[in-house]
Design a protein around this motif. Structure first.
Motif, short mmCIF file in Angstrom:
data_model
loop_
_atom_site.label_atom_id
_atom_site.label_comp_id
_atom_site.label_asym_id
_atom_site.label_seq_id
_atom_site.Cartn_x
_atom_site.Cartn_y
_atom_site.Cartn_z
N VAL A 1 0.86 -1.18 0.00
CA VAL A 1 0.00 0.00 0.00
C VAL A 1 0.89 1.23 0.00
CG1 VAL A 1 -1.76 1.30 1.25
CG2 VAL A 1 -1.82 -1.20 1.26
N ARG A 2 0.61 2.14 -0.92
CA ARG A 2 1.40 3.37 -1.03
C ARG A 2 0.45 4.56 -1.13
NH1 ARG A 2 6.63 4.12 -3.04
NH2 ARG A 2 6.62 1.97 -3.78
N ARG A 3 0.71 5.57 -0.31
CA ARG A 3 -0.08 6.80 -0.37
C ARG A 3 0.00 7.37 -1.78
NH1 ARG A 3 -0.70 10.29 4.27
NH2 ARG A 3 -1.76 12.22 3.72
N ARG A 4 -1.14 7.72 -2.36
CA ARG A 4 -1.14 8.25 -3.72
C ARG A 4 -0.45 9.62 -3.74
NH1 ARG A 4 -6.35 8.08 -4.92
NH2 ARG A 4 -6.40 6.24 -6.22
N GLY B 1 -6.52 13.74 1.41
CA GLY B 1 -7.69 12.88 1.21
C GLY B 1 -7.72 12.23 -0.15
N GLY B 2 -6.53 12.11 -0.79
CA GLY B 2 -6.49 11.55 -2.13
C GLY B 2 -6.62 10.05 -2.20
N GLY B 3 -6.27 9.35 -1.13
CA GLY B 3 -6.38 7.90 -1.12
C GLY B 3 -5.04 7.21 -1.27
N PHE B 4 -5.08 5.95 -1.72
CA PHE B 4 -3.85 5.19 -1.87
C PHE B 4 -3.96 4.18 -2.99
CE2 PHE B 4 -6.29 3.12 1.59
CZ PHE B 4 -6.41 1.83 1.09
N VAL B 5 -2.81 3.62 -3.36
CA VAL B 5 -2.73 2.63 -4.43
C VAL B 5 -2.14 1.34 -3.85
CG1 VAL B 5 -1.66 2.07 -6.66
CG2 VAL B 5 -2.42 4.40 -6.19
N VAL B 6 -2.66 0.21 -4.32
CA VAL B 6 -2.17 -1.11 -3.89
C VAL B 6 -1.48 -1.78 -5.07
CG1 VAL B 6 -2.82 -3.36 -2.93
CG2 VAL B 6 -4.10 -1.30 -2.28
N THR B 7 -0.23 -2.21 -4.87
CA THR B 7 0.54 -2.83 -5.95
C THR B 7 1.05 -4.20 -5.54
OG1 THR B 7 2.59 -1.76 -5.19
CG2 THR B 7 1.29 -0.60 -6.85
N ASP B 8 1.42 -4.99 -6.55
CA ASP B 8 2.02 -6.30 -6.27
C ASP B 8 3.54 -6.17 -6.23
OD1 ASP B 8 2.86 -6.09 -8.90
OD2 ASP B 8 1.50 -7.63 -9.67
N CYS B 9 4.23 -7.32 -6.16
CA CYS B 9 5.69 -7.30 -6.03
C CYS B 9 6.39 -6.74 -7.25
CB CYS B 9 6.20 -8.71 -5.73
SG CYS B 9 5.82 -9.92 -7.02
N LYS B 10 5.68 -6.67 -8.38
CA LYS B 10 6.25 -6.11 -9.61
C LYS B 10 5.80 -4.66 -9.82
CE LYS B 10 6.60 -10.59 -11.92
NZ LYS B 10 6.23 -11.40 -13.12
N GLN B 11 5.24 -4.08 -8.77
CA GLN B 11 4.78 -2.69 -8.77
C GLN B 11 3.65 -2.43 -9.77
OE1 GLN B 11 8.23 -0.11 -9.12
NE2 GLN B 11 8.81 -0.48 -7.01
N ARG B 12 2.89 -3.47 -10.08
CA ARG B 12 1.70 -3.31 -10.90
C ARG B 12 0.51 -2.97 -10.01
NH1 ARG B 12 2.28 -9.02 -13.98
NH2 ARG B 12 2.22 -9.58 -11.76
N MET C 1 11.96 5.30 7.20
CA MET C 1 10.72 6.06 7.09
C MET C 1 10.22 6.46 8.46
SD MET C 1 8.65 3.93 4.19
CE MET C 1 7.26 5.02 4.31
N THR C 2 9.80 7.70 8.58
CA THR C 2 9.23 8.17 9.84
C THR C 2 7.71 8.02 9.84
OG1 THR C 2 9.14 10.42 8.96
CG2 THR C 2 11.11 9.80 10.22
N SER C 3 7.12 7.90 8.67
CA SER C 3 5.67 7.72 8.56
C SER C 3 5.38 6.30 8.13
CB SER C 3 5.08 8.70 7.54
OG SER C 3 5.51 8.37 6.25
N LYS C 4 4.09 5.97 8.11
CA LYS C 4 3.68 4.63 7.71
C LYS C 4 2.91 4.72 6.39
CE LYS C 4 5.16 2.46 11.44
NZ LYS C 4 5.69 3.58 12.20
N ASP C 5 3.42 5.56 5.46
CA ASP C 5 2.75 5.75 4.18
C ASP C 5 3.01 4.60 3.21
OD1 ASP C 5 1.71 8.11 5.04
OD2 ASP C 5 3.22 9.37 4.10
N LEU C 6 3.94 3.73 3.55
CA LEU C 6 4.25 2.57 2.72
C LEU C 6 4.29 1.35 3.62
CD1 LEU C 6 5.14 1.59 -0.16
CD2 LEU C 6 7.49 1.85 0.63
N TYR C 7 3.39 0.40 3.36
CA TYR C 7 3.34 -0.80 4.19
C TYR C 7 2.81 -1.96 3.37
CZ TYR C 7 -1.57 0.71 4.73
OH TYR C 7 -2.86 1.12 4.50
N HIS C 8 2.94 -3.16 3.91
CA HIS C 8 2.51 -4.33 3.15
C HIS C 8 1.36 -5.02 3.87
CE1 HIS C 8 5.43 -6.18 6.01
NE2 HIS C 8 4.55 -7.15 6.01
N VAL C 9 0.60 -5.77 3.08
CA VAL C 9 -0.52 -6.55 3.61
C VAL C 9 -0.40 -7.98 3.09
CG1 VAL C 9 -3.03 -6.75 3.76
CG2 VAL C 9 -1.98 -4.48 3.58
N SER C 10 -0.29 -8.93 4.01
CA SER C 10 -0.24 -10.35 3.65
C SER C 10 -1.64 -10.92 3.77
CB SER C 10 0.72 -11.11 4.58
OG SER C 10 2.01 -10.55 4.54
N ILE C 11 -2.11 -11.57 2.71
CA ILE C 11 -3.48 -12.09 2.67
C ILE C 11 -3.43 -13.59 2.45
CG2 ILE C 11 -5.73 -11.92 1.54
CD1 ILE C 11 -4.90 -9.11 0.64
#
Length: 207
Positions: free
Chosen positions: A25-28, A34-45, A171-181
């Motif tokens: 998950v990466r902040r857009r 309030g713009g939201g965020f984008v979710v990418t895979d390991c290939k940044q798609r 990183m001092t913020s948590k604007d980039l993090y991962h989600v394992s499903i």
């Protein structure tokens, strides 16, 4: 691996994988608050994106989209005087059915901080009659620290939010993090829940 029988297609079976998936998950960037965020895979798609109130122009409303920009979930928070007096605040996630009308698929209840019972956990209920046998879900941990899990009614984690150690050091913020499903879990449902958590905890979706 998950079998077809063990899949839980809350939004769509198209978003259920036979194996465990790790998405980022990466902040857009380059948008107003309030713009939201984008979710990418390991290939940044790009796999999903979430539009926040800065894009939609409405507070307490979010949209989860697929990689092509098609809306998957419309998420809204119920308001009014009745809710203000309630011990919980209710969010609802809707998808369009095959006739194009909105269908409620899940609700998320967050503790109302104005009430004394604000220590209650965040609970998620599946509203689809076809999936009612899967029970309810719960958030455990602290999303604000990007260290939490979505667990099922048996207490098993179906998704885990975290920050990789190498990223945490720079990183001092948590604007980039991962989600394992976990295998068989609907990824669109998971990120619909994460979109709400992001809003609750003053994240990138909130104005």
């Amino acid at each position: 691996m998950a079998s077809k029988q063990s899949m839980i297609p809350i939004v769509s079976k198209a978003f259920c994988s036979l194996s465990e998936v790790v998405l980022v998950v990466r902040r857009r960037p380059h948008v107003v608050n309030g713009g939201g965020f984008v979710v990418t895979d390991c290939k940044q798609r790009a796999i999903f994106s979430v539009d926040g109130c800065g894009i939609l122009g409405k507070k307490e409303e979010l949209i989860l989209r697929d990689a092509n920009g098609n809306p998957l979930l419309l998420i809204r928070r119920k308001g009014g005087i009745v809710e203000a007096l309630s011990i919980t605040r209710t969010w609802k996630g809707y998808k369009n059915d095959f006739l194009g009308s909105q269908k409620l698929v899940f609700t998320l209840k967050e503790p109302n901080t104005l009430c004394l019972s604000n220590k209650n956990s965040i609970r998620i209920s599946i509203e689809s009659k076809e999936l009612s046998n899967y029970g309810n879900f719960e958030i455990r941990g602290d999303f604000s620290d990007k260290d939490c899990s979505i667990v099922n009614s048996r207490g098993d984690a179906i998704a885990q939010v975290g920050v990789q150690e190498e990223l945490e050091q720079v990183m001092t913020s948590k604007d980039l993090y991962h989600v394992s499903i976990k295998p068989g879990i609907d990824q669109a449902f998971v990120f619909g829940v994460i979109a709400i958590l992001d809003y609750i905890y003053d994240g990138s979706t909130r104005c």
